[in-house]
Write an enzyme that holds these catalytic residues in place. Structure first.
Site, PDB file in Angstrom:
ATOM      1  CB  SER A   1      -8.037   3.890   2.733  1.00  0.00           C
ATOM      2  OG  SER A   1      -7.134   3.399   3.825  1.00  0.00           O
TER       3      SER A   1
ATOM      4  CE  LYS B   1      -3.946   2.006   2.697  1.00  0.00           C
ATOM      5  NZ  LYS B   1      -4.953   1.987   3.657  1.00  0.00           N
TER       6      LYS B   1
ATOM      7  CB  SER C   1      -8.141   0.882   5.649  1.00  0.00           C
ATOM      8  OG  SER C   1      -8.909   2.126   5.575  1.00  0.00           O
TER       9      SER C   1
END
Ligand code: GLN
Length: 516
Positions: A155, A80, A179
Site C-alpha cells: 500500500s 505515509k 506494504s
C-alpha cells in the site's frame, strides 16, 4: 551545481555536517523536485512547503550553533498518510477521513521532529493500507517512476515512488503484509519492516494491530538504518512496544558494506519461490544468493511447510482486525458525515450507513464483510481460530529455520511492476503479491527488501528479501548492506541510476496534452 536530490541521506548528513549546504537548500531542492515531477508520479497527497521550510530553518540554526539534534538533523522526509501528523491532513487514502487534521503526532512523527527532519508532506497509499498497487487510494493511483503506466506497489506506493523519483531522500512506510517491502521491490528502493514492537504504533491508524509496523523507505541500506535508529525503540504509549534497546543497526549496515559474509548462514526458503514467481525475478534472486556465497556466506535450503497457508491465514486475521478497527469511522466524532437522501429525521444508524457507504471504497468494504463474517459466532472457530493456529505453525517454522540459518532469503515480490489497471478488479491476483512478505508479519520477525537487479525485458527492478529472527534486525542490515555493496560494484553504481529520467515529455499527458 550539486543536485542534492540525487544524494543519499547519509551523504546529505555529511554535507550538512561539513557546512557544504543547509537544510533550507536541501528542503527547497526536494520541494522543487516535487513541483517538477509529482504531477506525473503523484506520490504526495499533501505537500507542506511552509512547514518543511520552517523546520529546515530551525535545523540550520541548530547546525550553526553546533547542536544538531541527530545525525539526520536537516535531512527532509516524506511520511505515509496513515501516520497522524498534527496540523497536517491525514486521510489514509480514504474519503472517510478527507479533511481530517489530527490534533496529535504519531510517536514516530514526534521522533522525526525531535531529530530535526523537515517533513515534506504526506504520501499516497491504498485506502487504509489495503492493497499492493495504490490503486485503491480514493485520491487516484501513484505511478511507478520506472514506467509511469505501471504500479509503484502498495500500500505504500507513494512513499516508495517519492524516494525512487528523488523527490525525497527518505520516507516512512507501514508494513502489515508487505506494504514497505513490495513497493521497495518494484521501485528499486530499500524498505524495512522492523521486528514487531520495535517501532511504536502509537498514532499509526491501525489496519491490523497484531501485524502493523512502521519502517524506513530509502535508497540505501545505510539510510534505512540511520532512520530506523531515529524512529525505533521503546514507547510507553504503545502497549506492544518492546522495552529493550535497539540493536546497533547503523554499525551493522556499515559492517555489511565491506561485503564480507564469512560465517553467515543464509537459508533459502524452499516454499518462497518457484510457481507463481516470474522467471527473471527468480534469476536475479539466484544470482544474488551466488554473490553472497562468493562473499563467504554459507547457503542452506530450509523448508517452512506452513508458509503455503500464510496468505489464507492472513486474509482471515487481517480482515478480522480491520473490521473491528474501522468500526470507529461512524460519522459521529470526526471525519466524513453523509446525511442519507430520502430519509426524514435520519437515525444515527442511518447516518452511519450512508457515511460508510459513501466514505469507504470497495476493497475496504470487502474486508469489513470478510472480517465480520470470520468473527461471527458459529464461524469464529472455523475461520479466525484456525487462522490463529496456522499463525502459530508459521512462527514454529521460523524458529526451526533459524536454527539452521542466521537469515532467511527469498524474492520480495513474485513479479516486477504490473500495469495500472491490470489486477485492480481481481482481489486474489492482488493479494498474491504478498506471498513472500506475509509470513514475516504473521510471526513478527524483521525483514528488508534490497534491489536485486533488472528482472524483465522492460528493464524493471526486482527485490531480494532478507528475514531475521525477532530482535535481530541488525542481521537484515548487515546482509542487506553486503548485497547492496556487491551489486553496486557489479553494476558500477546504484540501480536507480538506470531508471529512465522523468523528462518534461513524461510530465505531459499524451492523450490530452495537459500537464499530468
Ligand atoms: N497488500 C497487503 C494487503 O493488502 C499488505 C498491506 C500492508 O502491508 N499494509 O493487506
Amino acid at each position: 551545481m550539486t543536485d542534492w536530490t540525487r544524494k543519499t541521506a547519509a551523504e546529505l548528513a555529511d554535507a550538512l555536517t561539513a557546512g557544504e549546504t543547509t537544510s533550507v537548500e536541501l528542503t527547497q531542492a526536494s520541494l522543487d523536485r516535487i513541483a517538477a515531477v509529482d504531477g506525473a508520479v503523484r506520490a504526495f497527497l499533501h505537500v507542506d512547503t511552509e512547514g518543511a521550510l520552517a523546520q529546515a530553518r530551525q535545523s540550520d540554526a541548530r547546525r550553526t550553533a553546533g547542536t544538531p539534534a541527530s545525525p539526520l538533523d536537516g535531512v527532509p522526509i516524506a511520511v505515509k498518510d496513515v501516520l497522524a501528523t498534527s496540523g497536517l491532513p491525514t486521510t489514509c487514502g480514504s474519503r472517510i477521513l478527507e479533511g481530517w487534521i489530527p490534533p496529535y503526532d504519531a510517536t514516530v512523527v514526534t521522533r522525526l521532529r525531535a531529530a530535526g527532519l523537515p517533513i515534506l508532506g504526506k504520501t499516497n497509499m491504498d485506502e487504509f493500507a489495503m492493497g499492493s498497487s495504490t490503486e485503491h487510494s480514493a485520491y487516484g493511483a501513484t505511478h511507478n517512476p520506472w514506467d509511469l503506466d505501471r504500479i509503484p506497489g502498495g500500500s505504500g506506493g507513494g512513499s516508495a515512488a517519492a524516494v525512487a523519483s528523488f523527490q525525497a531522500p527518505l520516507a516512512l512506510g507501514t508494513d502489515t503484509g508487505g506494504s514497505i517491502r513490495q513497493p521497495g521491490a518494484v521501485t528499486g528502493t530499500v524498505g524495512v519492516k522492523p521486528t514487531y514492537g520495535g517501532v511504536s504504533r502509537y498514532g499509526l491508524v491501525a489496519l491490523a494491530n497484531s501485524l502493523d509496523q512502521v519502517g524506513p523507505v530509502t535508497r540505501t541500506v545505510l539510510d534505512s538504518a540511520l532512520l530506523h535508529e531515529i524512529i525505533g525503540g521503546h514507547d510507553p504509549m504503545d502497549s506492544t512496544s518492546i522495552d529493550q534497546p535497539l540493536q546497533p543497526l547503523v554499525a551493522a549496515a556499515r559492517q555489511g558494506a565491506n561485503g564480507d559474509m564469512t560465517g553467515v548462514r543464509i537459508g533459502v526458503v524452499k516454499e518462497l519461490g518457484g510457481d507463481g514467481y516470474q522467471a527473471g525475478v527468480l534469476a536475479r534472486f539466484r544470482e544474488s544468493v551466488e554473490l553472497l556465497v562468493a562473499a563467504g556466506a554459507e547457503v542452506v535450503e530450509v523448508s517452512c511447510p506452513s508458509f503455503v497457508h500464510a496468505l489464507a491465514a492472513y486474509y482471515l486475521i487481517l480482515p478480522a482486525e480491520a473490521s473491528s478497527n474501522l468500526a470507529k469511522f461512524d460519522a459521529m466524532r470526526y471525519g466524513l458525515r453523509v446525511l442519507p437522501e430520502h430519509i426524514d429525521n435520519p437515525s444515527a444508524e442511518d447516518v452511519m450507513r450512508a457515511t460508510r457507504d459513501a466514505g469507504f471504497g470497495d476493497e475496504v468494504k470487502r474486508r469489513i464483510i470478510l472480517g465480520t463474517y470470520a468473527l461471527s459466532s458459529g464461524y469464529y472457530d472455523a475461520y479466525y481460530g484456525q487462522a490463529q493456529k496456522v499463525r502459530t505453525l508459521i512462527s514454529r517454522d521460523f524458529e526451526a529455520a533459524f536454527t539452521q540459518a542466521d537469515v532467511l532469503v527469498s524474492p520480495t515480490a513474485p513479479t516486477t511492476a504490473f500495469r495500472l489497471g491490470e489486477k485492480v478488479d481481481d482481489p486474489v491476483a492482488m493479494y498474491l503479491n504478498d506471498l513472500a512478505t506475509i509470513p514475516a508479519n504473521l510471526a513478527g520477525v524483521p525483514g528488508i527488501s534490497v534491489p536485486s537487479g533488472l528482472a524483465d525485458e522492460d528493464g524493471l527492478p526486482a527485490g531480494f528479501q532478507i528475514l531475521a529472527p525477532a530482535l535481530a534486525d541488525d542481521r537484515v542490515y548487515r546482509v542487506g548492506a553486503a548485497l547492496e555493496a556487491i551489486l553496486r560494484d557489479k553494476w558500477g553504481g546504484p540501480l536507480l541510476d538506470r531508471a529512465p529520467e522523468l523528462t518534461p515529455v513524461d510530465l505531459v499527458d499524451a492523450s490530452t496534452g495537459d500537464t499530468r
